[in-house]
Design an enzyme around this catalytic site. Sequence first.
Site, PDB file in Angstrom:
ATOM      1  N   ASN A  48      33.657  39.197  42.154  1.00 35.45           N
ATOM      2  CA  ASN A  48      33.073  40.506  42.448  1.00 35.45           C
ATOM      3  C   ASN A  48      33.173  40.749  43.948  1.00 35.45           C
ATOM      4  O   ASN A  48      32.523  40.058  44.730  1.00 35.45           O
ATOM      5  CB  ASN A  48      31.615  40.503  41.965  1.00 35.45           C
ATOM      6  CG  ASN A  48      30.882  41.806  42.254  1.00 35.45           C
ATOM      7  OD1 ASN A  48      31.341  42.633  43.032  1.00 35.45           O
ATOM      8  ND2 ASN A  48      29.729  41.980  41.627  1.00 35.45           N
ATOM      9  N   CYS A  72      27.924  48.039  45.362  1.00 38.44           N
ATOM     10  CA  CYS A  72      29.037  48.092  44.392  1.00 38.44           C
ATOM     11  C   CYS A  72      29.495  49.515  44.093  1.00 38.44           C
ATOM     12  O   CYS A  72      30.612  49.724  43.640  1.00 38.44           O
ATOM     13  CB  CYS A  72      28.643  47.388  43.098  1.00 38.44           C
ATOM     14  SG  CYS A  72      28.367  45.646  43.378  1.00 38.44           S
ATOM     15  N   HIS A 115      34.035  48.916  38.130  1.00 35.58           N
ATOM     16  CA  HIS A 115      33.684  47.966  39.179  1.00 35.58           C
ATOM     17  C   HIS A 115      33.672  46.572  38.549  1.00 35.58           C
ATOM     18  O   HIS A 115      33.126  46.382  37.458  1.00 35.58           O
ATOM     19  CB  HIS A 115      32.317  48.314  39.760  1.00 35.58           C
ATOM     20  CG  HIS A 115      31.687  47.168  40.480  1.00 35.58           C
ATOM     21  ND1 HIS A 115      32.331  46.527  41.517  1.00 35.58           N
ATOM     22  CD2 HIS A 115      30.508  46.519  40.304  1.00 35.58           C
ATOM     23  CE1 HIS A 115      31.558  45.542  41.941  1.00 35.58           C
ATOM     24  NE2 HIS A 115      30.451  45.504  41.218  1.00 35.58           N
TER      25      HIS A 115
HETATM   26  N1  ACO Z   1      26.197  27.451  36.866  1.00 32.56           N
HETATM   27  C1  ACO Z   1      25.491  26.858  35.907  1.00 32.56           C
HETATM   28  N2  ACO Z   1      24.298  27.312  35.498  1.00 32.56           N
HETATM   29  C2  ACO Z   1      23.811  28.430  36.072  1.00 32.56           C
HETATM   30  C3  ACO Z   1      24.516  29.100  37.084  1.00 32.56           C
HETATM   31  C4  ACO Z   1      25.752  28.579  37.482  1.00 32.56           C
HETATM   32  N3  ACO Z   1      26.500  29.163  38.439  1.00 32.56           N
HETATM   33  N4  ACO Z   1      23.788  30.173  37.455  1.00 32.56           N
HETATM   34  C5  ACO Z   1      22.674  30.182  36.723  1.00 32.56           C
HETATM   35  N5  ACO Z   1      22.681  29.114  35.881  1.00 32.56           N
HETATM   36  C6  ACO Z   1      21.667  28.722  34.888  1.00 32.56           C
HETATM   37  C7  ACO Z   1      20.296  29.260  35.223  1.00 32.56           C
HETATM   38  O1  ACO Z   1      19.614  28.387  36.088  1.00 32.56           O
HETATM   39  C8  ACO Z   1      19.667  29.336  33.862  1.00 32.56           C
HETATM   40  O2  ACO Z   1      19.236  28.043  33.488  1.00 32.56           O
HETATM   41  P1  ACO Z   1      17.853  27.846  32.656  1.00 32.56           P
HETATM   42  O3  ACO Z   1      18.068  28.565  31.374  1.00 32.56           O
HETATM   43  O4  ACO Z   1      17.758  26.368  32.544  1.00 32.56           O
HETATM   44  O5  ACO Z   1      16.791  28.469  33.517  1.00 32.56           O
HETATM   45  C9  ACO Z   1      20.813  29.712  32.943  1.00 32.56           C
HETATM   46  O6  ACO Z   1      22.020  29.340  33.650  1.00 32.56           O
HETATM   47  C10 ACO Z   1      20.888  31.190  32.621  1.00 32.56           C
HETATM   48  O7  ACO Z   1      20.776  31.927  33.838  1.00 32.56           O
HETATM   49  P2  ACO Z   1      20.821  33.497  33.863  1.00 32.56           P
HETATM   50  O8  ACO Z   1      20.658  33.986  35.262  1.00 32.56           O
HETATM   51  O9  ACO Z   1      19.860  34.008  32.836  1.00 32.56           O
HETATM   52  O10 ACO Z   1      22.330  33.739  33.377  1.00 32.56           O
HETATM   53  P3  ACO Z   1      22.987  35.028  32.794  1.00 32.56           P
HETATM   54  O11 ACO Z   1      23.445  34.781  31.438  1.00 32.56           O
HETATM   55  O12 ACO Z   1      22.124  36.233  33.031  1.00 32.56           O
HETATM   56  O13 ACO Z   1      24.268  35.200  33.710  1.00 32.56           O
HETATM   57  C11 ACO Z   1      25.025  36.554  35.547  1.00 32.56           C
HETATM   58  C12 ACO Z   1      24.122  35.395  35.100  1.00 32.56           C
HETATM   59  C13 ACO Z   1      26.441  36.161  35.318  1.00 32.56           C
HETATM   60  C14 ACO Z   1      24.770  36.751  37.034  1.00 32.56           C
HETATM   61  C15 ACO Z   1      24.695  37.844  34.780  1.00 32.56           C
HETATM   62  O14 ACO Z   1      23.312  38.036  34.702  1.00 32.56           O
HETATM   63  C16 ACO Z   1      25.338  39.084  35.375  1.00 32.56           C
HETATM   64  O15 ACO Z   1      26.521  39.233  35.427  1.00 32.56           O
HETATM   65  N6  ACO Z   1      24.520  40.078  35.775  1.00 32.56           N
HETATM   66  C17 ACO Z   1      25.013  41.373  36.254  1.00 32.56           C
HETATM   67  C18 ACO Z   1      25.722  41.280  37.576  1.00 32.56           C
HETATM   68  C19 ACO Z   1      26.031  42.692  38.084  1.00 32.56           C
HETATM   69  O16 ACO Z   1      26.378  43.587  37.342  1.00 32.56           O
HETATM   70  N7  ACO Z   1      25.839  42.932  39.363  1.00 32.56           N
HETATM   71  C20 ACO Z   1      25.983  44.288  39.854  1.00 32.56           C
HETATM   72  C21 ACO Z   1      26.937  44.398  40.879  1.00 32.56           C
HETATM   73  S1  ACO Z   1      26.665  43.323  42.221  1.00 32.56           S
HETATM   74  C22 ACO Z   1      26.186  44.315  43.592  1.00 32.56           C
HETATM   75  O17 ACO Z   1      25.876  45.464  43.483  1.00 32.56           O
HETATM   76  C23 ACO Z   1      26.071  43.627  44.907  1.00 32.56           C
END
Ligand code: ACO
Length: 352
Positions: free
Chosen positions: A309, A131, A279
């Site tokens: 993304n 990223c 980003h």
């Molecule tokens: N649909 C429905 N439910 C989902 C989904 C989905 N697509 N994905 C995960 N869940 C569920 C999980 O299983 C979990 O369920 P549980 O509580 O029963 O175990 C619950 O939702 C919460 O999951 P988390 O992973 O904790 O969700 P979070 O609130 O952290 O959101 C996200 C996930 C959107 C990915 C977030 O963590 C995020 O944006 N992180 C940063 C991403 C980022 O900045 N990346 C850097 C750049 S990417 C790169 O460099 C390649």
Amino acid sequence: MGLVPLAFLQRIKRSDTMYNSKITGLGFYVPDHVVTNDDLSKLMDTSDEWIQERTGIRERRHVVGDSDTTTAMGVKAARIAIERAGIDKDEVDFIVFATLSPDYYFPGPGVLVQRDLGLRTVGALDVRNQCSGFVYGLSVADQYVKTGMYKNVLVIGSELHSRGLDRTTRGRGVSVIFGDGAGAAIVSREENPDKGILSTHLHSEGEHAEELSVIAPGMGKRWVTDILRDNDPDDISYYPYMNGQFVFKNAVVRFSEVILEGLKTNNLQPSDIDMLIPHQANLRISQFIQKKFGLSDDQVYNNIMQYGNTTAASIPIALTEAWEKGKIKKGDLVVLAAFGSGFTWGSAIIRW
Ligand code: ACO
């Protein structure tokens, strides 16, 4: 006194002829095929509500068929950037290509761009900073132009994620986020020291390398032959893994730090920012940064809602779109900031 080394004299001479650098052309390309959150919920247990609430994403583009490769999308974006820079393709002196989804394991896509655009036999460098890849690439281009080595550098960020995602419920935490697309910029020599790229700032913290990664195929842990030998339907080593909450927590801290570092280097304040292009990792991260720096909706450009993304492509796509919409004007202070896998992060401070 002994003889003065020639390299030392050359260095002094070069520093006498330092230039500035500026972005003179921008372009982007995204595939036509729109994939909505509802489309994904037919493939996995997810919902439009969950995706929008957590990430802000409504839809993304996915490549269909095999005509739009990472390189082909990069080439399409590059053609637009070259034309808008008002240069001939033969005036491109160097290529920097940032991606985590190259066409081949090797060679990298930089040389494929040299071939497919029919450029002179200029150098081509591939950047592996996910990223942060475009900001890293821009920083490389900036240094080459500032020292006078090159006049026009083509910087591309392009990603074809869709082919490598686990589009089942197992992979939903990652696969709903990523989209395909490409953006490109021409970085050219600028004589005015107060205009153009004022500074770039790059960082990494490899301690967290595996927190956001694809570890196979790789020579370190699992090569293709290991995957084929095991033939294990539960093998997910070749799909992206992301410790989402850990990445999120680090992202908000590092985004803030690196923006402040850039502003401080140039004796500027957050209130001097006219346009912040973060980003596009997650709309919630952008909103957090916007609030922290006291910026209005007009001062932060987001398009993750439409494209998801797109990793190395996200900043050049957003920058191009903001510029096309007339949201970036001459004299504006534009700040680019990125954080991602590695971990790596960086910023660029630009006087447009
Ligand atoms: N649909 C429905 N439910 C989902 C989904 C989905 N697509 N994905 C995960 N869940 C569920 C999980 O299983 C979990 O369920 P549980 O509580 O029963 O175990 C619950 O939702 C919460 O999951 P988390 O992973 O904790 O969700 P979070 O609130 O952290 O959101 C996200 C996930 C959107 C990915 C977030 O963590 C995020 O944006 N992180 C940063 C991403 C980022 O900045 N990346 C850097 C750049 S990417 C790169 O460099 C390649």
